[in-house]
Scaffold this active site. Sequence first.
Site, PDB file in Angstrom:
ATOM      1  N   SER A  72       0.829  -1.209   0.000  1.00 35.24           N
ATOM      2  CA  SER A  72       0.000   0.000   0.000  1.00 35.24           C
ATOM      3  C   SER A  72       0.862   1.258   0.000  1.00 35.24           C
ATOM      4  O   SER A  72       0.593   2.212  -0.738  1.00 35.24           O
ATOM      5  CB  SER A  72      -0.916   0.005   1.228  1.00 35.24           C
ATOM      6  N   ARG A  86       1.356   4.092  -3.198  1.00 40.63           N
ATOM      7  CA  ARG A  86       1.100   5.517  -2.961  1.00 40.63           C
ATOM      8  C   ARG A  86       2.359   6.342  -3.186  1.00 40.63           C
ATOM      9  O   ARG A  86       2.314   7.436  -3.770  1.00 40.63           O
ATOM     10  CB  ARG A  86       0.568   5.722  -1.538  1.00 40.63           C
ATOM     11  N   SER A 143     -12.509   0.387   5.124  1.00 47.48           N
ATOM     12  CA  SER A 143     -11.046   0.365   5.318  1.00 47.48           C
ATOM     13  C   SER A 143     -10.490   1.772   5.546  1.00 47.48           C
ATOM     14  O   SER A 143      -9.485   2.177   4.946  1.00 47.48           O
ATOM     15  CB  SER A 143     -10.353  -0.293   4.122  1.00 47.48           C
ATOM     16  N   ASP A 165      -8.314  -6.898   5.041  1.00 45.97           N
ATOM     17  CA  ASP A 165      -7.316  -7.721   4.361  1.00 45.97           C
ATOM     18  C   ASP A 165      -6.790  -8.832   5.258  1.00 45.97           C
ATOM     19  O   ASP A 165      -6.194  -9.799   4.773  1.00 45.97           O
ATOM     20  CB  ASP A 165      -6.145  -6.856   3.871  1.00 45.97           C
ATOM     21  N   LYS A 199     -12.491  -8.501  -3.848  1.00 44.63           N
ATOM     22  CA  LYS A 199     -11.028  -8.417  -3.881  1.00 44.63           C
ATOM     23  C   LYS A 199     -10.530  -9.269  -5.057  1.00 44.63           C
ATOM     24  O   LYS A 199     -11.232  -9.447  -6.052  1.00 44.63           O
ATOM     25  CB  LYS A 199     -10.455  -8.888  -2.547  1.00 44.63           C
ATOM     26  N   ARG A 245      -3.513 -13.879  -0.777  1.00 46.24           N
ATOM     27  CA  ARG A 245      -3.863 -13.904   0.648  1.00 46.24           C
ATOM     28  C   ARG A 245      -4.496 -15.234   1.064  1.00 46.24           C
ATOM     29  O   ARG A 245      -4.376 -15.643   2.219  1.00 46.24           O
ATOM     30  CB  ARG A 245      -4.781 -12.730   0.991  1.00 46.24           C
ATOM     31  N   LYS A 301       2.511 -11.865  -6.155  1.00 49.35           N
ATOM     32  CA  LYS A 301       1.811 -10.588  -6.240  1.00 49.35           C
ATOM     33  C   LYS A 301       2.320  -9.616  -5.192  1.00 49.35           C
ATOM     34  O   LYS A 301       2.467  -8.420  -5.459  1.00 49.35           O
ATOM     35  CB  LYS A 301       0.306 -10.823  -6.075  1.00 49.35           C
TER      36      LYS A 301
END
Length: 413
Positions: A11, A15, A182, A297, A324, A370, A395
Amino acid sequence: MPRVDIPGSKSLTARALFLAAAADGVTTLRRPLRSDDTEGFAEGLVRLGYRVGRTPDAWQVDGRPQGPAVREADVYCRDGATTARFLPTLVAAGHGTYRFDASPQMRRRPLLPLTRALRDLGVDLRHEEAEGHHPLTVEAAGVEGGDVVLDAGQSSQYLTALLLLGPLTRTGLRITVTDLVSAPYVEITLAMMRAFGVEVGREGDTYVVPPGGYRATTYAIEPDASTASYFFAAAAVTPGAEVTVPGLGEGALQGDLGFVDVLRRMGAQVTVGADRTTVRGTGELRGLTVNMRDVSDTMPTLAAIAPYASGPVRIEDVANTRVKECDRLEACASNLRRLGVDVATGPDWIEIRPGAAPEGAEITTYGDHRVVMSFAVTGLRTPGISFDDPGCVRKTFPGFHEAFAELRKDIVG
């Protein structure tokens, strides 16, 4: 006491790449995550004409506040949701024609709340096939700015994309949010924008983003808290085991570190220091009911260890996990049933009811990293667990299986 060095946050890396590309000057990103998602984001920037220099420990990005260096580009976003949502938003502030496509998995994931908001701001954007999904083309001519209403109930990434765009508009943005999931991820965005020189205001449900652009900086990426959850959970389900993750402590930006509070409620011993977090398994794992809207998550991580709890584990308010990489709620439920575990689900909840010890089986991964990493934790207590696509961890954590095997050796033997 095993110490686990977790790769950089996905994340934060995504960003930071957007911010670096938009900033005035050269930005250095220290310890970025190197994975399929983030490499895809960086390659997308290169396709758009940004210079991205990559070494093992740092990436350097030459920012272009005026937008992409090329007037036409075709960008493939792979499986990356941040790539697929952030890059079309970034190019809207430039001038040119930019086409974006993605993997079949990413094509299924929704974009419409974001693209509708961009259109409301005057962006000429066209979905080529299914409305609200990739592929799409942006005819960019800069963004004036103004007021926009956004529903971020499916993904906080929609709001993050608009927040990041705000300083690149001519007059700034006022974003009124009708629903938000979230929320801690939005706090990450605001803190990172601050590090690049932009302070976002707040008026109730409206975010006020000033124009003026970003300034380049040197930015260190902290370890990924979502990835750390698998290693913390491994300690919690193993009596006497202890795992420490350096780099994630009291000042961490990522809300997913809150997963350790769930483990504490279940009976694990948790210590959060200034720059590290330690979880120790006590031999007790209680059932509980928990709202995971803000840390969704980590829902699969909790679902994967729930069969070892002393009572039912009910996870609520996680409807967004159905959109997701796969429908994670149903993926967890079907795989737990495959292991012989009693599970019930609803529109936004899952309840796992422990009984007899789970039995080994092949886990259907649905191409979701995940799912693999979560059920690897289940495998610490249940022999015979395998995966139909173990490699999809590339990933976010290409070296996961090797790192987890080392941990298994340390805490299980």
